[in-house]
Design a protein around this motif. Structure first.
Motif, PDB file in Angstrom:
ATOM      1  N   GLY A 427      41.188  58.504  49.940  1.00  0.00           N
ATOM      2  CA  GLY A 427      40.779  57.234  50.527  1.00  0.00           C
ATOM      3  C   GLY A 427      39.285  57.046  50.320  1.00  0.00           C
ATOM      4  N   SER A 428      38.739  56.010  50.894  1.00  0.00           N
ATOM      5  CA  SER A 428      37.308  55.748  50.731  1.00  0.00           C
ATOM      6  C   SER A 428      36.492  56.662  51.627  1.00  0.00           C
ATOM      7  N   ILE A 429      35.219  56.775  51.290  1.00  0.00           N
ATOM      8  CA  ILE A 429      34.305  57.564  52.121  1.00  0.00           C
ATOM      9  C   ILE A 429      34.207  56.935  53.514  1.00  0.00           C
ATOM     10  N   ARG A 430      34.213  55.613  53.568  1.00  0.00           N
ATOM     11  CA  ARG A 430      34.147  54.916  54.854  1.00  0.00           C
ATOM     12  C   ARG A 430      35.319  55.330  55.754  1.00  0.00           C
ATOM     13  N   ASN A 431      36.523  55.348  55.178  1.00  0.00           N
ATOM     14  CA  ASN A 431      37.710  55.714  55.963  1.00  0.00           C
ATOM     15  C   ASN A 431      37.674  57.176  56.391  1.00  0.00           C
ATOM     16  N   ASN A 432      37.125  58.042  55.571  1.00  0.00           N
ATOM     17  CA  ASN A 432      37.041  59.455  55.930  1.00  0.00           C
ATOM     18  C   ASN A 432      36.066  59.674  57.079  1.00  0.00           C
ATOM     19  N   ILE A 433      34.962  58.946  57.085  1.00  0.00           N
ATOM     20  CA  ILE A 433      33.999  59.095  58.180  1.00  0.00           C
ATOM     21  C   ILE A 433      34.582  58.538  59.476  1.00  0.00           C
ATOM     22  N   SER A 434      35.311  57.426  59.377  1.00  0.00           N
ATOM     23  CA  SER A 434      35.848  56.775  60.578  1.00  0.00           C
ATOM     24  C   SER A 434      37.233  57.309  60.951  1.00  0.00           C
ATOM     25  N   TYR A 435      37.598  58.484  60.451  1.00  0.00           N
ATOM     26  CA  TYR A 435      38.930  59.045  60.690  1.00  0.00           C
ATOM     27  C   TYR A 435      39.227  59.175  62.182  1.00  0.00           C
ATOM     28  N   GLY A 436      38.237  59.604  62.968  1.00  0.00           N
ATOM     29  CA  GLY A 436      38.452  59.791  64.403  1.00  0.00           C
ATOM     30  C   GLY A 436      38.190  58.543  65.226  1.00  0.00           C
ATOM     31  N   LYS A 437      37.653  57.490  64.558  1.00  0.00           N
ATOM     32  CA  LYS A 437      37.361  56.236  65.253  1.00  0.00           C
ATOM     33  C   LYS A 437      37.617  55.085  64.282  1.00  0.00           C
ATOM     34  N   GLU A 442      30.672  48.834  60.770  1.00  0.00           N
ATOM     35  CA  GLU A 442      29.918  49.285  59.598  1.00  0.00           C
ATOM     36  C   GLU A 442      28.607  49.933  60.032  1.00  0.00           C
ATOM     37  N   ALA A 443      27.948  49.330  61.014  1.00  0.00           N
ATOM     38  CA  ALA A 443      26.663  49.856  61.491  1.00  0.00           C
ATOM     39  C   ALA A 443      26.826  51.253  62.087  1.00  0.00           C
ATOM     40  N   GLU A 444      27.908  51.468  62.834  1.00  0.00           N
ATOM     41  CA  GLU A 444      28.159  52.776  63.443  1.00  0.00           C
ATOM     42  C   GLU A 444      28.422  53.836  62.370  1.00  0.00           C
ATOM     43  N   ILE A 445      29.181  53.462  61.352  1.00  0.00           N
ATOM     44  CA  ILE A 445      29.485  54.411  60.270  1.00  0.00           C
ATOM     45  C   ILE A 445      28.215  54.796  59.528  1.00  0.00           C
ATOM     46  N   ILE A 446      27.393  53.824  59.222  1.00  0.00           N
ATOM     47  CA  ILE A 446      26.142  54.101  58.502  1.00  0.00           C
ATOM     48  C   ILE A 446      25.206  54.935  59.366  1.00  0.00           C
ATOM     49  N   ALA A 447      25.143  54.629  60.658  1.00  0.00           N
ATOM     50  CA  ALA A 447      24.268  55.397  61.555  1.00  0.00           C
ATOM     51  C   ALA A 447      24.707  56.859  61.611  1.00  0.00           C
ATOM     52  N   ALA A 448      26.031  57.101  61.661  1.00  0.00           N
ATOM     53  CA  ALA A 448      26.534  58.476  61.685  1.00  0.00           C
ATOM     54  C   ALA A 448      26.218  59.188  60.387  1.00  0.00           C
ATOM     55  N   ALA A 449      26.347  58.473  59.253  1.00  0.00           N
ATOM     56  CA  ALA A 449      26.047  59.074  57.955  1.00  0.00           C
ATOM     57  C   ALA A 449      24.562  59.413  57.839  1.00  0.00           C
ATOM     58  N   LYS A 450      23.718  58.542  58.352  1.00  0.00           N
ATOM     59  CA  LYS A 450      22.272  58.822  58.324  1.00  0.00           C
ATOM     60  C   LYS A 450      21.938  60.026  59.195  1.00  0.00           C
ATOM     61  N   ALA A 451      22.568  60.109  60.364  1.00  0.00           N
ATOM     62  CA  ALA A 451      22.305  61.239  61.260  1.00  0.00           C
ATOM     63  C   ALA A 451      22.731  62.553  60.628  1.00  0.00           C
ATOM     64  N   LEU A 483      28.862  67.461  54.656  1.00  0.00           N
ATOM     65  CA  LEU A 483      28.069  66.424  55.323  1.00  0.00           C
ATOM     66  C   LEU A 483      28.955  65.297  55.838  1.00  0.00           C
ATOM     67  N   LEU A 484      29.992  64.959  55.083  1.00  0.00           N
ATOM     68  CA  LEU A 484      30.902  63.899  55.525  1.00  0.00           C
ATOM     69  C   LEU A 484      31.680  64.318  56.761  1.00  0.00           C
ATOM     70  N   THR A 485      32.088  65.591  56.838  1.00  0.00           N
ATOM     71  CA  THR A 485      32.813  66.044  58.032  1.00  0.00           C
ATOM     72  C   THR A 485      31.887  66.065  59.250  1.00  0.00           C
ATOM     73  N   ILE A 486      30.612  66.357  59.006  1.00  0.00           N
ATOM     74  CA  ILE A 486      29.642  66.315  60.115  1.00  0.00           C
ATOM     75  C   ILE A 486      29.443  64.876  60.581  1.00  0.00           C
ATOM     76  N   ALA A 487      29.369  63.941  59.625  1.00  0.00           N
ATOM     77  CA  ALA A 487      29.219  62.529  59.977  1.00  0.00           C
ATOM     78  C   ALA A 487      30.444  62.045  60.749  1.00  0.00           C
ATOM     79  N   ARG A 488      31.603  62.539  60.403  1.00  0.00           N
ATOM     80  CA  ARG A 488      32.849  62.163  61.089  1.00  0.00           C
ATOM     81  C   ARG A 488      32.765  62.509  62.575  1.00  0.00           C
ATOM     82  N   VAL A 489      32.246  63.710  62.885  1.00  0.00           N
ATOM     83  CA  VAL A 489      32.125  64.128  64.281  1.00  0.00           C
ATOM     84  C   VAL A 489      31.020  63.350  64.987  1.00  0.00           C
ATOM     85  N   MET A 490      29.911  63.108  64.296  1.00  0.00           N
ATOM     86  CA  MET A 490      28.812  62.364  64.911  1.00  0.00           C
ATOM     87  C   MET A 490      29.234  60.949  65.288  1.00  0.00           C
ATOM     88  N   LEU A 491      30.135  60.373  64.510  1.00  0.00           N
ATOM     89  CA  LEU A 491      30.619  59.030  64.823  1.00  0.00           C
ATOM     90  C   LEU A 491      31.459  59.034  66.102  1.00  0.00           C
TER      91      LEU A 491
END
Length: 578
Positions: A427-437, A442-451, A483-491
């Motif tokens: 799937g897309s990177i966006r969907n992988n980050i937002s897996y738990g939410k 879009e702003a929340e996903i980007i903020a988690a990725a930046k963190a 890093l993507l799995t870390i962003a997933r949890v941060m979101l």
């Protein structure tokens, strides 16, 4: 053939009674059309008495009737095929849904003890075998039963005495087929098992090709593959050989019967007790009567294979699910982060103890670091805390409530996990980050990725956050996946965290950035950090040193260094000058 397995399959089919009834009616009408034909053919032959004495007018009407009958018959044959296809695929679709639902309820122990490839094989190969067996066997059985009954009726109408000879041959064909089938069933089970093993091994070798090549294991992997493949070949040849014996043996019995009928009928025709047309019709009916036995024996191999595959499916469906939740289990909406292990004992193998009388009290917002040798029980504590496994004795409580009294899904939603083994889906990177939410903006996903220090590399990808991930992230580096799995949890921003070697695959420079992000995320949250790099846990509120499931040392970083014990030796081994 296993009657219990067949009964269970029939229960699935019973959900679609309209399709089953429609199939049965279509089978009757198609077979009736087929059976009227030989009678008309016999009558047309009787209209041809000799040279110059042919009743062409009568034959013309018979030919028109035959054409109409065969057209109608073929329409019902098409309808029968359509309905049995629907019935088979809907049944297998239900079984797949039930299997995946069951898989989601099985305890983690199942996945630790069963090959992933073999489990996947049950979803694909075994389900296909069931579908093929139902398609072939279902239609053939329906038409076969009606053909046998109808052919007997028409033969009795023409000549009852000759019908007795034909009917007496049926038990012989049946007994031969049954004798062979009972001996081939076990062979088909072995074939299905070998196929599952082969799938599991091939999946492992393809998934680990880099390691295979790095250790020059190609020749060894081929030898192992050849061994499993040879076992599959042998079991396949044996099962197909014994299964294929049904056709020739039943045909032999039927051909003997057909020859006897031909001789008897010829004598009766010569003596005037039977017309040539009636003899022709009877011989056709005798052939139609024998055909279902031949067809059934021909598809019996597929039916046997389908039953063997169904048993593999039912084996999983009959496995015990996770321990049922208490009827009055509560929903943990937002934990305060107070955790206690009270006299906890656990072992994966009853003959080998791992954790014995483990006690630990964790205050809300504490940062607990867990260190120890491989196999010391670090990850096991996490498995117990998340209820991936249930304790053998004692109990674990969250906010003063036994976790067995909390609904599993609500318990697990209060934890965020970052593991050493990354898992990304297609799937897309966006969907992988937002897996738990899934409803994240879009702003929340980007903020988690930046963190998580992932935003920069994501923007460098061809399609940014819309870049597709395939083969569990093979188009990304190991560090990028982490890093993507870390962003997933941060979101998700959970109240409690579990970091199991979360930065093990990240370079030192990136790790420093991640540690800063973790500092923000961990602040005010209860967290468990499992780490081999002791530099990442120096600021922990409490460090636990485990050995064989027991706490052998506990304290802060500075306290443990002063003890001059295991932790100090482990720390110095990582930072001692060369």
């Amino acid at each position: 053939m296993n009657k219990a397995t067949l009964t269970r399959i029939l229960k699935y089919i019973g959900k679609y009674k309209s399709h089953a009834i429609g199939s049965f009616m279509a089978a009757i009408l198609s077979v009736v059309s087929t059976l009227i034909g030989p009678l008309l053919i016999g009558k047309s032959i009787d209209h041809m008495i000799g040279i110059g004495t042919v009743d062409f007018a009568g034959i013309k009407y018979i030919l028109i009737a035959l054409a109409l009958i065969y057209i109608v018959g073929n329409i019902f044959v098409w309808l029968l095929t359509y309905l049995t296809n629907c019935l088979a695929y809907q049944t297998v679709n239900d079984m797949r849904h039930q299997l995946i639902a069951k898989i989601n309820t099985l305890p983690l122990k199942f996945f630790d003890t069963h090959s992933h490839g073999d489990t996947i094989s049950r979803f694909i190969n075994d389900m296909d075998a069931i579908s093929d067996g139902m398609l072939q066997g279902g239609a053939t059985l329906l038409t076969g039963i009606v053909t046998i009954i109808g052919a007997i009726g028409f033969m009795l109408y023409i000549k009852p005495e000759m019908t007795l000879v034909v009917v007496l041959s049926a038990p012989a064909s049946f007994l031969v087929a049954r004798f062979i089938s009972t001996r081939s069933q076990q062979m088909f089970k072995g074939q299905a098992k070998s196929l599952g093993e082969l799938n599991g091994y091939v999946e492992e070798m393809i998934g680990g090709q880099k390691i295979v090549k790095a250790f020059n294991y190609e020749a060894h992997s081929f030898e192992e593959f050849a061994k499993i493949n040879t076992a599959l070949y042998r079991s396949g040849v044996k099962s197909q050989f014994y299964g294929s014996l049904s056709g020739p043996t039943t045909r032999l019995v039927n051909n003997i019967t057909f020859s006897a009928i031909g001789v008897i009928g010829s004598i009766l025709a010569i003596s005037g007790q039977l017309t040539v047309g009636e003899l022709s019709s009877f011989l056709i009916y005798a052939s139609l009567f024998a055909k279902p036995f031949n067809d059934l024996s021909g598809v019996f191999t597929q039916v046997q294979s389908g039953v063997a595959s169904a048993q593999r499916i039912f084996n999983i469906l009959d496995m015990p699910s996770e321990k049922p939740e208490a009827k009055d289990a509560i929903i943990l909406k937002h934990s305060q982060g107070e955790i206690s292990f009270n006299h906890v004992s656990f072992s994966y193998n009853p003959d080998q103890s791992l954790i014995i009388d483990f006690n630990l009290d964790v205050k809300p917002g504490s940062r607990i670091a867990i260190v120890g040798q491989t196999g010391a029980g670090k990850t096991t504590l996490v498995n117990l805390l998340m209820r991936f496994y249930d304790v053998d004795s004692g109990f674990i409580s969250v906010d003063g409530t036994n976790i067995n009294a909390i609904k599993r899904d609500s318990l697990r939603r209060n934890f965020g996990m970052v593991l050493q083994d990354t898992w990304l889906f297609a799937g897309s990177i966006r969907n992988n980050i937002s897996y738990g939410k899934p409803d994240a903006t879009e702003a929340e996903i980007i903020a988690a990725a930046k963190a998580a220090e992932a935003h920069d590399f994501i923007k460098c990808l061809p399609n940014g956050y819309d870049t597709l991930i395939f083969d569990e992230g093979e188009n990304l580096s190991q560090g990028q996946k982490q890093l993507l799995t870390i962003a997933r949890v941060m979101l998700v921003d959970p109240p409690m965290l579990i970091l199991d070697e979360a930065t093990s695959n990240i370079d030192t420079r990136t790790e420093n950035h991640i540690q800063k992000a973790f500092e923000k995320m961990i602040k005010g949250r209860t967290s468990f950090v499992i780490a081999h790099r002791l530099s990442t846990i120096r600021d922990a509120d409490l460090i636990l040193v485990l050995d064989h499931g027991n706490i052998v040392e506990r304290g802060t970083h500075l306290q443990l260094l002063k003890n001059g014990s295991y932790y100090e030796r482990l720390y110095n081994s990582q930072f001692a000058p060369v």
